[in-house]
Design a protein around this motif. Structure first.
Motif, short mmCIF file in Angstrom:
data_model
loop_
_atom_site.label_atom_id
_atom_site.label_comp_id
_atom_site.label_asym_id
_atom_site.label_seq_id
_atom_site.Cartn_x
_atom_site.Cartn_y
_atom_site.Cartn_z
N ILE A 1 0.85 -1.18 0.00
CA ILE A 1 0.00 0.00 0.00
C ILE A 1 0.89 1.23 0.00
N SER A 2 0.32 2.35 -0.43
CA SER A 2 1.03 3.62 -0.43
C SER A 2 0.12 4.66 0.22
N ILE A 3 0.64 5.37 1.18
CA ILE A 3 -0.12 6.38 1.92
C ILE A 3 0.41 7.74 1.50
N ASN A 4 -0.46 8.56 0.91
CA ASN A 4 -0.06 9.86 0.40
C ASN A 4 -0.38 11.01 1.35
N ARG A 5 -1.08 10.75 2.42
CA ARG A 5 -1.43 11.81 3.36
C ARG A 5 -0.32 11.96 4.40
N VAL A 6 0.78 12.55 3.98
CA VAL A 6 1.95 12.75 4.82
C VAL A 6 1.94 14.19 5.30
N LEU A 7 1.95 14.37 6.61
CA LEU A 7 1.89 15.71 7.19
C LEU A 7 3.27 16.29 7.46
N LEU A 8 4.23 15.45 7.83
CA LEU A 8 5.56 15.93 8.21
C LEU A 8 6.57 14.83 7.92
N ILE A 9 7.75 15.23 7.48
CA ILE A 9 8.87 14.30 7.32
C ILE A 9 10.08 14.91 8.00
N ARG A 10 10.75 14.10 8.82
CA ARG A 10 12.00 14.53 9.45
C ARG A 10 13.09 13.57 9.01
#
Length: 118
Positions: free
Chosen positions: A40-49
């Motif tokens: 699966i691929s989740i595109n609802r990414v809020l923040l990346i560190r």
């Protein structure tokens, strides 16, 4: 702890890292169509560190995805609800189990030159 992302899945915000598994709710309707080890691929990414750099989305980040695979479907602990009416001497016990889907995170992808270098 060097690289993590905050995603929106199942109505909740989860802090995810690569190689770990998480329980996501509200994937019940599509859980019947998804099989174990399906990607699966989740595109609802809020923040990346990544290291010391942080990338925030408004509301989500474009060109970013968290990729993972389904491990299995499971149930949460049973919630027991008691309704008591004291003067009428009636008691009702009922409850339910929430359907959960266990997801393991394989990779956190973001197309940006500043975040991809170590």
């Amino acid at each position: 702890m060097n690289k993590y992302a905050i995603i929106d899945i199942g109505g909740k915000q989860l802090r995810v890292e690569e190689g770990r598994f998480y329980d996501a709710r509200h994937l019940g309707p599509i859980r019947k169509t998804l099989k174990p080890n399906e990607k699966i691929s989740i595109n609802r990414v809020l923040l990346i560190r990544h290291g010391s750099s942080i990338k925030l989305g408004c509301p989500w980040l474009n060109d970013s995805a968290v990729k993972g695979r389904i491990l299995h479907g499971s149930f949460n602990k049973k919630l027991v609800i008691q309704r008591i009416q004291p003067k009428r001497k009636t008691r009702k016990n009922f409850g339910y189990r929430e359907t959960m889907t266990r997801v393991v995170i394989d990779s956190i992808d973001f197309v940006d030159k500043n975040l991809n270098k170590d």
